[in-house]
Structures are given as C-alpha cells and as structure tokens.
Enzyme design. Sequence first.
Site, PDB file in Angstrom:
ATOM      1  N   LYS A 179       0.892  -1.179   0.000  1.00 15.53           N
ATOM      2  CA  LYS A 179       0.000   0.000   0.000  1.00 15.53           C
ATOM      3  C   LYS A 179       0.919   1.215   0.000  1.00 15.53           C
ATOM      4  CE  LYS A 179      -1.913   3.045   1.906  1.00 15.53           C
ATOM      5  NZ  LYS A 179      -1.691   4.460   1.485  1.00 15.53           N
ATOM      6  N   GLU A 254       8.779   0.707  11.771  1.00 18.38           N
ATOM      7  CA  GLU A 254       9.870   1.687  11.626  1.00 18.38           C
ATOM      8  C   GLU A 254       9.207   3.057  11.672  1.00 18.38           C
ATOM      9  OE1 GLU A 254      13.217   0.885  10.516  1.00 18.38           O
ATOM     10  OE2 GLU A 254      12.999  -1.234  10.057  1.00 18.38           O
ATOM     11  N   CYS A 287      13.476  10.295   8.568  1.00 13.88           N
ATOM     12  CA  CYS A 287      13.199   9.771   9.904  1.00 13.88           C
ATOM     13  C   CYS A 287      14.433   9.829  10.798  1.00 13.88           C
ATOM     14  CB  CYS A 287      12.682   8.349   9.811  1.00 13.88           C
ATOM     15  SG  CYS A 287      13.793   7.242   8.928  1.00 13.88           S
ATOM     16  N   GLU A 389       8.297  15.206  16.843  1.00 12.34           N
ATOM     17  CA  GLU A 389       8.853  15.121  15.493  1.00 12.34           C
ATOM     18  C   GLU A 389       8.127  16.109  14.577  1.00 12.34           C
ATOM     19  OE1 GLU A 389       7.882  11.738  12.957  1.00 12.34           O
ATOM     20  OE2 GLU A 389      10.006  11.552  12.502  1.00 12.34           O
TER      21      GLU A 389
HETATM   22  P1  NAD Z   1       1.719   8.055   8.121  1.00 18.32           P
HETATM   23  O1  NAD Z   1       1.742   7.244   9.352  1.00 18.32           O
HETATM   24  O2  NAD Z   1       0.722   9.147   8.003  1.00 18.32           O
HETATM   25  O3  NAD Z   1       1.479   7.126   6.827  1.00 18.32           O
HETATM   26  C1  NAD Z   1       2.306   6.017   6.529  1.00 18.32           C
HETATM   27  C2  NAD Z   1       1.512   5.041   5.688  1.00 18.32           C
HETATM   28  O4  NAD Z   1       0.431   4.536   6.475  1.00 18.32           O
HETATM   29  C3  NAD Z   1       0.868   5.653   4.434  1.00 18.32           C
HETATM   30  O5  NAD Z   1       0.947   4.726   3.366  1.00 18.32           O
HETATM   31  C4  NAD Z   1      -0.573   5.842   4.867  1.00 18.32           C
HETATM   32  O6  NAD Z   1      -1.479   5.809   3.794  1.00 18.32           O
HETATM   33  C5  NAD Z   1      -0.773   4.642   5.762  1.00 18.32           C
HETATM   34  N1  NAD Z   1      -1.891   4.788   6.714  1.00 18.32           N
HETATM   35  C6  NAD Z   1      -2.443   5.929   7.198  1.00 18.32           C
HETATM   36  N2  NAD Z   1      -3.445   5.632   8.050  1.00 18.32           N
HETATM   37  C7  NAD Z   1      -3.515   4.287   8.124  1.00 18.32           C
HETATM   38  C8  NAD Z   1      -4.328   3.382   8.861  1.00 18.32           C
HETATM   39  N3  NAD Z   1      -5.286   3.806   9.681  1.00 18.32           N
HETATM   40  N4  NAD Z   1      -4.087   2.060   8.716  1.00 18.32           N
HETATM   41  C9  NAD Z   1      -3.115   1.615   7.908  1.00 18.32           C
HETATM   42  N5  NAD Z   1      -2.324   2.419   7.173  1.00 18.32           N
HETATM   43  C10 NAD Z   1      -2.517   3.748   7.284  1.00 18.32           C
HETATM   44  O7  NAD Z   1       3.193   8.603   7.933  1.00 18.32           O
HETATM   45  P2  NAD Z   1       3.719   9.592   6.831  1.00 18.32           P
HETATM   46  O8  NAD Z   1       3.290  10.977   7.144  1.00 18.32           O
HETATM   47  O9  NAD Z   1       3.380   9.035   5.493  1.00 18.32           O
HETATM   48  O10 NAD Z   1       5.292   9.452   7.018  1.00 18.32           O
HETATM   49  C11 NAD Z   1       6.039  10.197   7.920  1.00 18.32           C
HETATM   50  C12 NAD Z   1       6.384   9.369   9.128  1.00 18.32           C
HETATM   51  O11 NAD Z   1       7.106   8.209   8.723  1.00 18.32           O
HETATM   52  C13 NAD Z   1       7.313  10.121  10.059  1.00 18.32           C
HETATM   53  O12 NAD Z   1       6.912   9.907  11.379  1.00 18.32           O
HETATM   54  C14 NAD Z   1       8.666   9.468   9.804  1.00 18.32           C
HETATM   55  O13 NAD Z   1       9.579   9.570  10.852  1.00 18.32           O
HETATM   56  C15 NAD Z   1       8.275   8.056   9.528  1.00 18.32           C
HETATM   57  N6  NAD Z   1       9.334   7.340   8.812  1.00 18.32           N
HETATM   58  C16 NAD Z   1      10.046   6.374   9.468  1.00 18.32           C
HETATM   59  C17 NAD Z   1      11.074   5.697   8.819  1.00 18.32           C
HETATM   60  C18 NAD Z   1      11.889   4.646   9.522  1.00 18.32           C
HETATM   61  O14 NAD Z   1      12.526   3.857   8.856  1.00 18.32           O
HETATM   62  N7  NAD Z   1      11.906   4.607  10.849  1.00 18.32           N
HETATM   63  C19 NAD Z   1      11.365   5.999   7.492  1.00 18.32           C
HETATM   64  C20 NAD Z   1      10.633   6.988   6.873  1.00 18.32           C
HETATM   65  C21 NAD Z   1       9.609   7.645   7.535  1.00 18.32           C
END
Ligand code: NAD
Length: 495
Positions: A179, A254, A287, A389
């Site tokens: 997804k 992650e 991240c 963050e």
């Molecule tokens: P997000 O949590 O909003 O979304 C991540 C994914 O989850 C998207 O594909 C989104 O569509 C999906 N999603 C949203 N709601 C959902 C639900 N209820 N059920 C299942 N899936 C759902 O995060 P974002 O804004 O896309 O990304 C930024 C975040 O990601 C930051 O917190 C960043 O630190 C983190 N991040 C972590 C790493 C790592 O390796 N630790 C790497 C990159 C980004």
Amino acid sequence: MSTAVVAGVEVDTRHWIGGERVASAGSFEDVSPLNGEVIAEISRGGQAEVDTAVAAAKAAFVGWSRTAPAERAAILHRIADGVEARLEDLAQVETLDNGSLLRSHRRGVMPRVAMNFRFFADHLLTLHHDDFDTRGHRNHVSWDPAGVTAIITPWNAPLMLATWRIAPALAAGNTVVAKPPEWAPLTASLLADIAAEAGLPPGVFNVVQGLGVEAGAPLSAHTDVRRISFTGSVPTAQKVGEAAAKNVTPVSFELGGKSPLLVFADADLDLAVDLAVEQFDNSGQVCLAAVRILVQDEIADAFREKFLAKAATVVQGDSREESTGIGPLVSKTHFDRVDGFVQRAKAAGANVLLGGEPNHELNAATGGFFYKPTVFADVDPTMEIVCHEVFGPVLTLQTFGTEQEGVAMANDTDYGLAATLITGSPERAERVSSQLSAGTVWINCFFVRDLSAPFGGNGRSGIGREGGTWSFDFYCDVKNSVFSPNGWATTKEAN
Ligand code: NAD
C-alpha cells in the site's frame, strides 16, 4: 483514466492485482509539491480491492514459496536490472511526485532501490545456521516463508523504503500486498511493471493504491495477512498495531525520531558544521535526521556562528536543478503542519536564528510548498519543538556542560532511532556511544547505511530490526527441526 504522463513517463494509475491492472470507481488526486499541480488521478482502493489483492497473494504463495531459492534470487536480480534500466524514469517521476532532489534520486536513492533487490537475493542464498546436537538428536534451523505480507510505507523516500521491505519479503518466498503512500504513489506502479517484465509470477507482488484509512486499515486488519511491515508515524502505528493484535499478526514498525547530534568541545568544528547542515536534506523529511543539535559550552559560540553562516548558503529551489540543496515539503497539508510547529515554538518563546517562515517568494513564483530552513535557540527541554517530530527543515540548538549532561540530554526523548556524536577522542566515542539509546549511532559521520546492518528504533521509534538476516527473521517463520537418531528404516525396501 488509467494512465498519467508524469515528467514524460507514462504511469499506470490503477492497482496491480493478480498480474492485472484493476481500476476503482473512485480516484484521488496526486499533487506535485514543486508546483501544486495535479499530476495524476489515482485509483482509490478500499476493502474490496484489498480483499482481492490478499486473495491473489494467498493463491500465488503456494507456487512462489516452493520456487527454488536460486530461481527466486534470479528473478529479483532481473527486477534490479529493470530498475537500473528505468533509473532515469523512476528518478524523474519520484522527484515530481514527492519533491525530493533529482540528483539524489539519480545518484543515491534509485541505485539503492536496485541494490535492495540484489542484496536480499544474494543474502537469501547464504542463510545458514549450523546444525547442532542434543543428546544425539540433530537440530536443523530453517527460514520458512510466512505467507502474505502487507507492506505499508510513507512518502519521504517512497520506492527506496518500500523495496527495502518488498525485496526481503519476496526473496524469503512470501507474497506481497503493498500500500504505497497517497502523497507519492507513482513509482510503486512503475515497480509493478518492472517486476512483471522480470518474470515475477502473477499475484506474487500486488499494489493497492488508496488512502490510509480506506486501504491501509483493511490491509492491516486482514486475517489472511501473516506479516505487516509498517513504516510511518506513531499515531498510525498505534492503529495498525491494534488491528494486527486482533489477529496476532507479527509487525515490524519503523517509526519516527527526534534524533540528537552531539558536538563535543574536542570535535572537528568544520565536520560538525557540515553534518549539522546535512540535516536539512530532503527538507528534513528524514526519519533519521539529527534535528536536536547539542553543543558543548566551550565551542557553542564558534559552532553557532559557523553553522548559521553555512546553513544560510543552502539553496532552496526546483528539485530538478543541480544547484538546489533543498526542495519543497511534500504537500500543502504537511506544509501547514510544519508551519504550525514553527509558529507555536515562536509563541512559546523560542528564538528564531534562521528562517522561521515559509519561502513566500518561491511559493508565489512556483505554486509549490517551500519552507525556509529554520533554526531555533533558547528552547527548553519541555517545549513541543524539542520533544515532537516535526519532519521538516526545522532544527533546535541547545548547549550542555559536561559529557554526562550531553548524554542525558541526547537520551531525553521518547524516541530512539539514531544518534550522531562528533568528538576527537576515541575513548569518548566508545564511552558515549555505549550510553546512547538508539538503534543506530554514528560517530563522526552520518547516514552511512549497510544493508546487512540491523536497522530499527528504540522506544517510540519502532518495534524490531530489519536488515541482513534480521529481515529474514521477521519475514519468515523460523523453524527448528529435530532429527532423532532412532527409527530410521535400515532396509533398501524402506527407502
Ligand atoms: P503516516 O503514518 O501518516 O502514513 C504512513 C503510511 O500509512 C501511508 O501509506 C498511509 O497511507 C498509511 N496509513 C495511514 N493511516 C492508516 C491506517 N489507519 N491504517 C493503515 N495504514 C494507514 O506517515 P507519513 O506521514 O506518510 O510518514 C512520515 C512518518 O514516517 C514520520 O513519522 C517518519 O519519521 C516516519 N518514517 C520512518 C522511517 C523509519 O525507517 N523509521 C522511514 C521513513 C519515515
């Protein structure tokens, strides 16, 4: 509409399920952060598409899990060949989609996407644990593929982050339903084309496009999903975790970070300044970014002066230009979120040393979502800007006295993804790195990543580790078979 032409590249905007393109009745807009224009209308999947994709993946699992590892590895290498052959297309599309720098995509990110497939293909063939003996019984450890794997990923490095999970999951013999992020969904679709051309059988890799709550949520809750690898924010992880718990589905999380950059008085000042300025890369949408800069008192003034002078030279502009150092934020929603953090920090008394506002001029000229690199000082440890963050080009500058104070400030966070320390003393490097709570500690360097190294976070930064054998430990059901010395047929007929 089933395709869009983005940066001159034709991209299918439908799902990829069971080896076929599938459209949904509804769609959502994909907007480029470089100019605010709609670049594609993407199929908007939900429960029905997730059910079909998981069923296709479940059906394909039977054959793929029994395909010889060497054959699976060969197909993964062909996918890597396909990524390399289409590297320029992938780089151009990703840049327009999420606003990251084109030169980074060309030179670092997309080559790494290919490397994800090559590395895990090769690593699969070396997976081995020596048999061992228990009172004459032979123990044999094997990594059995777990089944249908859900891979839910964010937008900040969409294809790289997705393939870092897709590659080991497929190599292990699992089938995948991915997804992609709704703010940058396009390269996942190109990957589906590449995988099909490489000979990956239908149903082994599926892509369901859609919004998190509509497509991600039913995927996390699906009873036929055997593993969930989720990369994203803590609030979403909590929802995914709740859904997974109902089915006792193992998760790899992650998540976010608020990582420190510790600069000791004995540090190489130029190195410290360079590494601090690097934290603006990808507009701080990283991240691992070390966004809390902690400097020892003795060098605080000298560091501050040099750092601000260098940070002021970072060129903000069109991510396709070679001279650009930082591009826009990914979306208007995220732009407003980052601005909210900055305005609240100002209201709480934090002192703006640099930036502190949108790049109005550039936004007016382009229609994009550019935010100026921002540095705050005079912050206290309880302020939102220090604790939460932001995921934008926003750094805080704090000072500390003794080494112990520095370590305590670095560890004073709910997160624990990474930490960077800069020192001229090997003894201090050993001592401090052992005291920092983080999944990765960099000493006098930043962002050096090896695919065989464990990667993950402590605290609210996640659950579990991926990378090398750790990835296979997660994507497989690790099994121990115990062979008794007794009961073997001795006659030829019995064989
Ligand atoms: P997000 O949590 O909003 O979304 C991540 C994914 O989850 C998207 O594909 C989104 O569509 C999906 N999603 C949203 N709601 C959902 C639900 N209820 N059920 C299942 N899936 C759902 O995060 P974002 O804004 O896309 O990304 C930024 C975040 O990601 C930051 O917190 C960043 O630190 C983190 N991040 C972590 C790493 C790592 O390796 N630790 C790497 C990159 C980004």
